[in-house]
Write a protein that holds these residues in place. Structure first.
Motif, short mmCIF file in Angstrom:
data_model
loop_
_atom_site.label_atom_id
_atom_site.label_comp_id
_atom_site.label_asym_id
_atom_site.label_seq_id
_atom_site.Cartn_x
_atom_site.Cartn_y
_atom_site.Cartn_z
N ASP A 114 0.83 -1.21 0.00
CA ASP A 114 0.00 0.00 0.00
C ASP A 114 0.86 1.25 0.00
N ARG A 115 1.95 1.25 0.75
CA ARG A 115 2.85 2.40 0.79
C ARG A 115 3.56 2.57 -0.56
N LYS A 165 2.29 1.75 -3.38
CA LYS A 165 1.27 2.33 -4.26
C LYS A 165 1.16 3.84 -4.05
N ASP A 166 1.27 4.27 -2.79
CA ASP A 166 1.23 5.71 -2.50
C ASP A 166 2.38 6.44 -3.20
N LYS A 180 1.81 6.68 -6.88
CA LYS A 180 0.88 7.78 -7.19
C LYS A 180 1.61 9.12 -7.19
N GLU A 181 2.53 9.31 -6.23
CA GLU A 181 3.31 10.55 -6.18
C GLU A 181 4.15 10.72 -7.45
#
Length: 188
Positions: free
Chosen positions: A163-164, A166-167, A170-171
């Protein structure tokens, strides 16, 4: 992220095969960079970009040592993507655990478009951009702009958290979108 639609992006997952890169308590750079690159590929394709990965499994490029392997990677990129109209090349890496090592987006000296790309990515990651003389940026010839991204230090435990990752993907995608927006408006 409408600016990504139709863009051609090469993602280079750093290291691989006989040259795994940094290692910390069983975490290897080659695995982190490949996982991150695949997450980023999926995200960018969902936004309409055409994405190419330089490797999709744990493999190197046939060099006799790590430095030679980087040059083999450069040759591969220049041959494989020549004439394909690649807009951007990004190379994903993880730095060593030493506190003084830089995390952020790197660009080649004198490369205006690459500097804009790196700054947009770094800002969205909450990091800095750095000028540096790196073979993957200096020697590749197929993209309008290029950046090597050090996403973290190898000892950071969040690298095991999908999940991190993926974050952060996105950035990076937001940074790419901002770069293409700046390019379209003639700010590059």
């Amino acid at each position: 992220m409408k600016e990504l639609k139709g863009k051609k992006i090469v993602i280079d997952p750093g290291h691989g095969g006989d040259y795994p890169g940094k290692e910390y308590e069983g975490r290897e750079e080659e695995d982190v960079t490949l996982k991150m690159s695949k997450i980023l590929e999926e995200l960018l394709e969902a936004e309409g970009a055409k994405v190419y990965l330089t490797r999709t499994r744990d493999e190197d490029f046939g060099g006799t040592d790590a430095d030679d392997d980087i040059m083999e990677r450069v040759k591969y990129i220049n041959k494989k993507y020549k004439g394909k109209g690649i807009d951007v090349l990004i190379s994903i890496h993880v730095n060593t655990e030493r506190a003084f090592n830089r995390i952020g987006a790197f660009y080649q000296e004198g490369a205006k478009a690459s500097k804009t790309l790196a700054k947009n990515i770094a800002v969205n990651m909450g990091k800095k951009s750095f000028e540096d003389d790196l073979a993957i940026l200096r020697e590749t010839t197929v993209a309008g702009a290029k950046s090597l991204i050090e996403i973290a230090r190898i000892d950071e435990e969040w690298l095991d958290d999908s999940d991190r990752l993926k974050d952060v993907a996105k950035e990076i995608a937001l940074g790419l979108n901002d770069y293409f927006h700046d390019l379209r408006l003639g700010r590059v």
